[in-house]
Write a protein that holds these residues in place. Structure first.
Motif: not given
Length: 480
Positions: A352-366
Motif C-alpha cells: 500500500i505504501a509503494i502504491w501510495s507513492i506511485l499514486a502521488a505522482y500519477t493522480v495529479p496528472f490525470f
C-alpha cells in the motif's frame, strides 16, 4: 528541512504562475474584443477559411478549444475572408453560440456522413469524411479547409488565388489534408457522396485516403505561385511546404528551415496525445508553447481557471493538514512479533505504501484540466504530487527526501528539456538521455531507502498495534 524548502518553492512558483496568468487574461480581453466585434458585424466575403467539428471522441472538448484558438488567431491576423465551422448536429448548442457570438464564425450544421470504411465504432477518424461538406459551401469562390491543429504565423489570403484544388505534400508522395484549397461545387460534392455509397477504395478509411484517391494526379501538377495582379488561377496545384510546416521538421534543428514558399502555417500531425494544446506537450515538444502563446493572446484560459484554483487550494490544504498532523515519533515503540498474520499485514501495508507513492505522482496528472497553460499545468502537477507525497510520508513514517527524489527528478527533467540554448534537436535529445542515465542511480537508492524505512516503521507498535492487546508487550523498547 527539505519539506519546508520544497513547500516554499512550490508555493512561490505557483503564486508567480497564477499572477502571471491572471494578468495576461486581462490584457488578452482588451486586445481581442475589438477585432472580434468587427468580424461579427462585417459583411460576407467571397472566400472563407473553414474547419469541421464533430462529437464522439474522448478529445471533443480539446478540439473545440483548438478550433476557437485557430479562428481567433485568423481574426487577429486580419484575414479578408469569412470563418466557417462545419459542425455536426450533435455539437452542443452552447459551443455553437460561443463560436458565433464570441469568435465571429458562421456555423453550418450538417448531418454526419456515413463512413463505410470504418470497422471500429470507436475509431477516431470515423467522422472525418464530414470534411467533404467543404465542397457544398457554394456561396464562396474559394475555401481554405483546415484541421484544428494548424498554427498560423502570418496572413495567408493569397491562397484564395489558387485553383480548383491545391494541397501540400508533407509526405513525398501523399498530400496532406490538414490544409487545402478548393473551389466549392455541388457537382463535385455529389460525385464524392456517390463514390462513398458505391464503396470506392480508400487506403486509410479516413478523409486523407478518400480525398487523395479523388485527386490522384496532384503530384504531377505545377507549384502554386500567387499572381501579382490578384487574379485566381484555374486547375489543380501543389502548395509550397511553407503552408504546412510539419512540426517534426522543427525538432531536428530547433529552428525552421523551409526553403520553398512562405513560412506561414505550422501543423501538428503527430500522436494525438502530444497535440500542442495539452499542457504536458511542453517542454517535451518545444513548439507547444507557441500554440499556447496564441491562446493566451486570443481565447485565454478562463474556462479552466476555476478547476485549477480549486485543485490548488485543495493541495495546499492537504500540505498544511499533513504537517499539523505529523505523528510524534518520540512516543513510538518497537516490538518483535513473528506471527504469520502480522507478517502478512506488514507485507500488505508495504505494498500500500509503494502504491501510495506511485499514486502521488500519477493522480495529479490525470485530474488537471488538459488544456491549461503548460506553466500552470506543470506547477499544479508538482504541487499536487508534493501534497500527496506528504500524506504518504506522514502516514508510513518515511523520510521526506527519498520520497521526493522522483519529484526532484521530474523538475530537473523539465528544466533540461526547457533549456533554450541547444544547438539542435540531437544535442537536446542527448542531454535528456544523459540526464535520465545520471538520475537512475538516485532513483534506485531512494527506492532502497524507502523499503528500509518501511521495514523499520512497520515494526513500531505505535504504527501497528498488537490486535486485542491494550498494554505494551514485554520487551518493548520505548524511544525517548
Amino acid at each position: 528541512m527539505i519539506g519546508k524548502v520544497s513547500l516554499l518553492f512550490v508555493c512561490g512558483f505557483w503564486v508567480l504562475m497564477m499572477s502571471s496568468a491572471t494578468a495576461t487574461l486581462v490584457v488578452r480581453g482588451a486586445e481581442t474584443a475589438s477585432f472580434i466585434e468587427e468580424r461579427k458585424n462585417g459583411a460576407q466575403h467571397r472566400n472563407a477559411y473553414a474547419t469541421m467539428m464533430y462529437m464522439g471522441t474522448p478529445r471533443d472538448y480539446e478540439f473545440y478549444v483548438a478550433t476557437r484558438v485557430m479562428l481567433r488567431s485568423l481574426s487577429r491576423l486580419g484575414v479578408e475572408a469569412d470563418l466557417v465551422v462545419i459542425a455536426s448536429l450533435d455539437v452542443p448548442l452552447r459551443w455553437v453560440r460561443t463560436l458565433e457570438q464570441e469568435d465571429g464564425a458562421k456555423v453550418v450544421r450538417v448531418k454526419n456522413l456515413n463512413n463505410p470504411y470504418c470497422l471500429n465504432p470507436n475509431w477516431r477518424f470515423k467522422l472525418t469524411l464530414n470534411k467533404l461538406y467543404a465542397w457544398s459551401l457554394v456561396d464562396y469562390d474559394r475555401v481554405v479547409m483546415l484541421d484544428a491543429d494548424n498554427l498560423f504565423l502570418q496572413k495567408t489570403d493569397e491562397l484564395f488565388q489558387c485553383g480548383q484544388f491545391c494541397a501540400v505534400f508533407i509526405n513525398p508522395c501523399i498530400f496532406h489534408t490538414g490544409l487545402f484549397v478548393l473551389q466549392p461545387s455541388k457537382k463535385v460534392f455529389n460525385d464524392m457522396i456517390h463514390q462513398i455509397e458505391i464503396g470506392r477504395e480508400n487506403q486509410d478509411g479516413a478523409d486523407q485516403g478518400f480525398i487523395g484517391g479523388h485527386f490522384p494526379d496532384l503530384l504531377d501538377q505545377p507549384m502554386f505561385h500567387p499572381p501579382l495582379n490578384g487574379s485566381k488561377l484555374q486547375g489543380n496545384y501543389r502548395l509550397p511546404l511553407g503552408y504546412q510546416m510539419d512540426a517534426s521538421y522543427y525538432y531536428l534543428k530547433l529552428h525552421w528551415s523551409v526553403p520553398c514558399g512562405p513560412n506561414s502555417v505550422i501543423t501538428f500531425p503527430g500522436a494525438p496525445w502530444l497535440k500542442p494544446w495539452y499542457w504536458w506537450s511542453w517542454p517535451v515538444l518545444p513548439l507547444g508553447i507557441q500554440w499556447h502563446e496564441q491562446r493566451r493572446l486570443t481565447v485565454g484560459y478562463g474556462a479552466e481557471m476555476t478547476a485549477v484554483l480549486i485543485q490548488a487550494i485543495f493541495y495546499l490544504g492537504l500540505i498544511v493538514m499533513t504537517r499539523l498532523a505529523r505523528p510524534n515519533l518520540t512516543k513510538l515503540c518497537y516490538r518483535h512479533d513473528d506471527s504469520k498474520s502480522i507478517f502478512l499485514l506488514r507485507t500488505g501495508l508495504k505494498l500500500i505504501a509503494i502504491w501510495s507513492i506511485l499514486a502521488a505522482y500519477t493522480v495529479p496528472f490525470f485530474i488537471i484540466p488538459r488544456t491549461v497553460h503548460p506553466l500552470v499545468g506543470w506547477s499544479l502537477y508538482l504541487l499536487g504530487s508534493f501534497a500527496l507525497s506528504c500524506i504518504t510520508v506522514n502516514t508510513f513514517l518515511l523520510p521526506m527526501l527519498p520520497v521526493l527524489v522522483p519529484w526532484i527528478g521530474i523538475l530537473g527533467a523539465l528544466l533540461v528539456m526547457a533549456y533554450p540554448w541547444y544547438n539542435d534537436g540531437v544535442v537536446r535529445a542527448m542531454a535528456v538521455f544523459g540526464y535520465a542515465f545520471c538520475a537512475s542511480p538516485a532513483l534506485w537508492v531512494a527506492l532502497v531507502k524507502i523499503k528500509s524505512s518501511l521495514h523499520v516503521s512497520l515494526e513500531r507498535e505505535g504504527f501497528l498495534p498488537k490486535l486485542s492487546e491494550s498494554t505494551a508487550p514485554a520487551g518493548s523498547n520505548k524511544l525517548y
